[in-house]
Scaffold this motif. Structure first.
Motif, mmCIF file in Angstrom:
data_model
loop_
_atom_site.group_PDB
_atom_site.id
_atom_site.type_symbol
_atom_site.label_atom_id
_atom_site.label_comp_id
_atom_site.label_asym_id
_atom_site.label_seq_id
_atom_site.Cartn_x
_atom_site.Cartn_y
_atom_site.Cartn_z
ATOM 1 N N VAL A 507 0.853 -1.194 0.000
ATOM 2 C CA VAL A 507 0.000 0.000 0.000
ATOM 3 C C VAL A 507 0.887 1.243 0.000
ATOM 4 O O VAL A 507 1.843 1.333 0.781
ATOM 5 C CB VAL A 507 -0.929 0.001 1.234
ATOM 6 C CG1 VAL A 507 -1.799 1.255 1.250
ATOM 7 C CG2 VAL A 507 -1.803 -1.255 1.235
ATOM 8 N N TYR A 511 -1.341 6.776 0.985
ATOM 9 C CA TYR A 511 -2.659 6.324 1.457
ATOM 10 C C TYR A 511 -2.813 6.612 2.945
ATOM 11 O O TYR A 511 -3.880 7.070 3.394
ATOM 12 C CB TYR A 511 -2.826 4.830 1.183
ATOM 13 C CG TYR A 511 -4.016 4.214 1.896
ATOM 14 C CD1 TYR A 511 -5.305 4.375 1.404
ATOM 15 C CD2 TYR A 511 -3.850 3.501 3.080
ATOM 16 C CE1 TYR A 511 -6.400 3.834 2.063
ATOM 17 C CE2 TYR A 511 -4.942 2.949 3.747
ATOM 18 C CZ TYR A 511 -6.215 3.113 3.239
ATOM 19 O OH TYR A 511 -7.295 2.581 3.884
ATOM 20 N N TYR A 512 -1.759 6.368 3.722
ATOM 21 C CA TYR A 512 -1.871 6.538 5.174
ATOM 22 C C TYR A 512 -1.885 8.009 5.562
ATOM 23 O O TYR A 512 -2.523 8.391 6.554
ATOM 24 C CB TYR A 512 -0.736 5.775 5.863
ATOM 25 C CG TYR A 512 -0.864 4.292 5.608
ATOM 26 C CD1 TYR A 512 -1.827 3.537 6.273
ATOM 27 C CD2 TYR A 512 -0.074 3.656 4.652
ATOM 28 C CE1 TYR A 512 -1.985 2.182 6.010
ATOM 29 C CE2 TYR A 512 -0.221 2.302 4.381
ATOM 30 C CZ TYR A 512 -1.185 1.575 5.054
ATOM 31 O OH TYR A 512 -1.358 0.247 4.782
ATOM 32 N N LEU A 515 -5.396 8.815 4.988
ATOM 33 C CA LEU A 515 -6.217 8.209 6.040
ATOM 34 C C LEU A 515 -6.184 9.072 7.299
ATOM 35 O O LEU A 515 -7.220 9.275 7.961
ATOM 36 C CB LEU A 515 -5.699 6.803 6.335
ATOM 37 C CG LEU A 515 -6.667 5.813 6.970
ATOM 38 C CD1 LEU A 515 -7.869 5.573 6.061
ATOM 39 C CD2 LEU A 515 -5.948 4.489 7.252
ATOM 40 N N LEU A 535 -5.564 -1.815 5.292
ATOM 41 C CA LEU A 535 -6.434 -0.716 4.870
ATOM 42 C C LEU A 535 -7.570 -0.573 5.863
ATOM 43 O O LEU A 535 -7.926 -1.531 6.573
ATOM 44 C CB LEU A 535 -6.963 -0.968 3.460
ATOM 45 C CG LEU A 535 -5.872 -1.018 2.385
ATOM 46 C CD1 LEU A 535 -5.634 -2.467 1.968
ATOM 47 C CD2 LEU A 535 -6.230 -0.177 1.187
ATOM 48 N N TYR A 536 -8.165 0.626 5.896
ATOM 49 C CA TYR A 536 -9.138 0.947 6.943
ATOM 50 C C TYR A 536 -10.279 1.773 6.355
ATOM 51 O O TYR A 536 -10.071 2.598 5.460
ATOM 52 C CB TYR A 536 -8.442 1.733 8.056
ATOM 53 C CG TYR A 536 -9.346 2.223 9.168
ATOM 54 C CD1 TYR A 536 -9.596 1.438 10.290
ATOM 55 C CD2 TYR A 536 -9.934 3.488 9.104
ATOM 56 C CE1 TYR A 536 -10.414 1.893 11.321
ATOM 57 C CE2 TYR A 536 -10.752 3.954 10.120
ATOM 58 C CZ TYR A 536 -10.988 3.148 11.226
ATOM 59 O OH TYR A 536 -11.799 3.595 12.242
ATOM 60 N N ASP A 537 -11.468 1.549 6.881
ATOM 61 C CA ASP A 537 -12.605 2.396 6.530
ATOM 62 C C ASP A 537 -13.530 2.478 7.730
ATOM 63 O O ASP A 537 -13.483 1.633 8.653
ATOM 64 C CB ASP A 537 -13.361 1.833 5.318
ATOM 65 C CG ASP A 537 -14.381 2.815 4.769
ATOM 66 O OD1 ASP A 537 -14.142 4.029 4.844
ATOM 67 O OD2 ASP A 537 -15.448 2.375 4.304
ATOM 68 N N GLY A 575 -15.328 -1.501 2.112
ATOM 69 C CA GLY A 575 -14.139 -0.679 1.977
ATOM 70 C C GLY A 575 -14.036 -0.001 0.635
ATOM 71 O O GLY A 575 -12.940 0.117 0.066
ATOM 72 N N ASN A 578 -11.292 2.336 -0.547
ATOM 73 C CA ASN A 578 -9.958 1.763 -0.715
ATOM 74 C C ASN A 578 -9.794 1.002 -2.031
ATOM 75 O O ASN A 578 -8.688 0.549 -2.353
ATOM 76 C CB ASN A 578 -9.643 0.800 0.441
ATOM 77 C CG ASN A 578 -9.710 1.484 1.788
ATOM 78 O OD1 ASN A 578 -9.405 2.667 1.911
ATOM 79 N ND2 ASN A 578 -10.113 0.757 2.822
ATOM 80 N N VAL A 581 -7.265 2.350 -4.545
ATOM 81 C CA VAL A 581 -5.889 2.113 -4.091
ATOM 82 C C VAL A 581 -5.487 0.678 -4.398
ATOM 83 O O VAL A 581 -4.379 0.397 -4.873
ATOM 84 C CB VAL A 581 -5.767 2.398 -2.578
ATOM 85 C CG1 VAL A 581 -4.367 2.053 -2.073
ATOM 86 C CG2 VAL A 581 -6.101 3.850 -2.285
ATOM 87 N N ARG A 582 -6.398 -0.254 -4.133
ATOM 88 C CA ARG A 582 -6.104 -1.658 -4.410
ATOM 89 C C ARG A 582 -5.863 -1.902 -5.901
ATOM 90 O O ARG A 582 -4.917 -2.593 -6.290
ATOM 91 C CB ARG A 582 -7.271 -2.520 -3.917
ATOM 92 C CG ARG A 582 -7.002 -4.017 -3.956
ATOM 93 C CD ARG A 582 -7.710 -4.703 -5.098
ATOM 94 N NE ARG A 582 -9.150 -4.598 -4.997
ATOM 95 C CZ ARG A 582 -9.977 -4.981 -5.958
ATOM 96 N NH1 ARG A 582 -9.495 -5.475 -7.093
ATOM 97 N NH2 ARG A 582 -11.276 -4.842 -5.824
#
Length: 590
Positions: A507, A511-512, A515, A535-537, A575, A578, A581-582
């Motif tokens: 990742v 992205y972070y 986030l 990853l987070y949502d 998610g 995300n 990004v994936r």
């Protein structure tokens, strides 16, 4: 239930279309004027072919721009009409569709419109023709079926009735309840189409985005209920303008169309099938390939347990609690792919019989004494769907495996993400709606490196079976498919997988940073996410509480990868923020 379809729904020439409609099991067709004009066969030859195929030529259509015109224009209209009625006699059909005037209408006067419709009907009567008047959604002065019916009443001719079209009625948000007040004998014809919920002009929406029943957002079950309550007993006919259907194989599209009517008639109660047994769980997912060694390496690193080899087939079983992955090296395919899934239902035989009644191709599985029978069907893209018992015995058919250790992963299949070729997408929505009884959510577009990826989730109400369908642009390759497994501690599972040597999808650091801007996350927790490529949502529920989603992806092997997820606080999504990004990370990984 009699069924019909407009030839405009299908690709090919008129002769090809008639053969495909007969093969699909339709009782009749609406002949589109453009199809007849472009055919080398005479009307008499078309009529003879339809007779040989067992098809009724239900209606000839469309005849346009009739009412609301000056007398000079109407005189020319009658000239056109006489030629049309003479042609219909040769063709052997006695019903013509007349659309409300959207082009030449200049007189907004109901008395004039009713008079001209009546005079048209008088001419039609001399040829033994009935006139079905329809309100186009974009008609100049007449665009409401109730207005069209009032004009039919005012004209008062025995061979003049109305045609009801679900698109023209529902696209404008008109209440179909008043259909019940129209005498059944004056409803000459019924045309059906579904459509996605779009904000665009009606003509473009109609000409390019209609769908077969069960694939869009219209309440066609309720609509048809009103028509049947009025006493209509004519054919259920499809009129679907769709760019995709006009390009795909005519035989397959006709079969797809016929399945949609079977589903609609079943839901509306006019031709009841066996009630769909709701899936109670995902039984297993099936990955096929000539060499599945890399897939096994990924499963082992994630913490799946090898449960053995099948005693009579070249398949192996890996399990993580109730999440079962069957590896199939019998199905010849050069690279690993997600080949099928099994679902648990109360009555597998009834589920298979219902799927067959809906026209889904059946699958066979050789079984020996003591092996659990499976009833299977093929989805439009070839994915195998197997119906298994609510209390399966098949895991005992695998021998030589191990018991789960203390660090073994335990989970359930959370969702199965199936990528679809662009030409199969709408058919897949109908397949999972009709065969598995899944509900479809609104579609979303995810930006990816190769263009927008359209995603639509099919699921049971309780979420035990979730199938997101993804479609890439026509010029892009079909995305890889994946299986998501839910567990109670994705952070711990990620650490153990790392210790076993698994490297997750990488990742980007950006992205972070993003986030941290989106959510007020604890710094230590954010560092942990960054360290493990998690990853987070987060989502906020109507009661103000929040749900959270943590997940990571494995590398792609051939055409398949896995995702490990953890749902906290009732999080119900996937998610979606995300996903872009994936997609970008997978492209970068090659």
């Amino acid at each position: 239930m009699r069924t019909s379809i407009a030839t405009v729904c299908l690709s090919g020439g008129l002769v090809e279309k008639l053969h495909a409609c007969a093969e699909a099991g339709f009782d009749g067709v609406e002949v589109m004027d453009a199809d007849l004009v472009a055919a080398y066969e005479s009307p008499e030859e078309v009529r003879a072919l339809a007779d040989r195929l067992g098809l009724t030529l239900e209606m000839y259509q469309p005849f346009r721009d009739v009412e609301g015109v000056d007398e000079a224009t109407f005189a020319d209209t009658l000239r056109r009409a006489e030629a049309t009625f003479a042609l219909m006699q040769r063709l052997g059909t006695d019903l013509v569709l007349v659309c409300s005037n959207a082009g030449t209408a200049t007189v907004d006067d109901d008395a004039v419109a009713a008079d001209q419709l009546g005079r048209l009907a008088d001419l039609a009567a001399t040829y033994g023709v009935r006139v079905a008047y329809e309100a186009l959604a974009w008609g100049r002065f007449v665009h409401d079926y109730r207005h069209a019916w009032r004009l039919v009443q005012a004209a008062d001719r025995p061979n003049l009735g109305t045609c009801l079209d679900s698109f023209h009625i529902l696209s404008r948000g008109h209440d179909p309840a008043a259909i019940r007040q129209i005498p059944a004998e004056r409803i000459y014809f019924l045309q059906l189409a579904d459509a996605p919920a779009l904000q665009m002009d009606l003509l473009s929406w109609s000409r390019h985005h209609r769908l077969f029943p069960g694939e869009g957002s219209f309440d066609l079950v309720g609509f048809l209920g009103h028509v049947l309550a009025a006493g209509y007993d004519g054919p259920l006919s499809l009129e679907v303008f769709n760019d995709t259907f006009r390009q795909t194989d005519v035989v397959r599209t006709a079969a797809h169309a016929r399945r949609s009517l079977a589903w609609l008639a079943d839901r509306a109660g006019s031709d009841r099938l066996t009630a769909p047994p709701p899936p109670s769980a995902v039984d297993f997912v099936e990955v096929a390939g000539d060499d599945l060694t890399e897939v096994e390496d990924v499963l082992e690193a994630l913490g799946f347990t090898f449960r053995g080899r099948h005693r009579s087939k070249r398949v192996r079983l890996w399990s993580a609690g109730d999440a079962h992955v069957v590896l199939d090296e019998q199905t010849r395919t050069p690279e690993p792919r997600l080949a099928g899934l099994g679902v648990r239902v109360a009555d597998p035989a009834a589920a298979g019989a219902r799927a067959a009644a809906l026209g889904a191709p059946g699958l066979s599985r050789r079984t020996y004494a003591g092996e659990q029978p499976l009833h299977g069907v093929a989805a439009p893209d070839g994915t195998r769907v197997w119906f298994g018992a609510a209390h399966p015995t098949w895991p005992a058919e695998f021998e030589g495996g191990a018991e789960p250790g203390p660090d073994a992963l335990a989970g359930v299949v959370d969702h199965v993400n199936l990528a679809q070729p662009w030409q199969d997408f709408d058919e897949a929505v109908l397949f999972y709606t009709s065969v598995l009884g899944l509900a479809s959510g609104a579609s979303t577009d995810v930006p990816g490196p190769a263009g927008l990826v359209r995603s639509q989730v099919m699921r049971t109400a309780d979420g035990v079976l979730r199938i997101p369908l993804n479609m890439a642009p026509p010029t892009a390759p079909v995305p890889a498919q994946h299986v998501a497994v839910a567990c109670d501690d994705v952070v711990g599972a990620a650490r153990r997988a790392r210790e076993r040597g698994l490297r997750f999808l990488r990742v980007p650091a950006n992205y972070y940073d993003h986030l941290a801007a989106r959510f007020d996350l604890d710094a230590a927790f954010l560092d942990e996410l960054r360290e493990l490529d998690l990853l987070y949502d987060r989502e906020v529920h109507p009661d103000g509480t929040t749900g959270e989603f943590l997940h990571f992806y494995t590398p792609t092997v051939g055409g398949v990868f896995l995702e490990l997820v953890e749902r906290r606080g009732g999080y119900d999504g996937y998610g979606a923020p995300n996903a872009a990004v994936r997609l970008a990370a997978q492209r970068a990984a090659g």
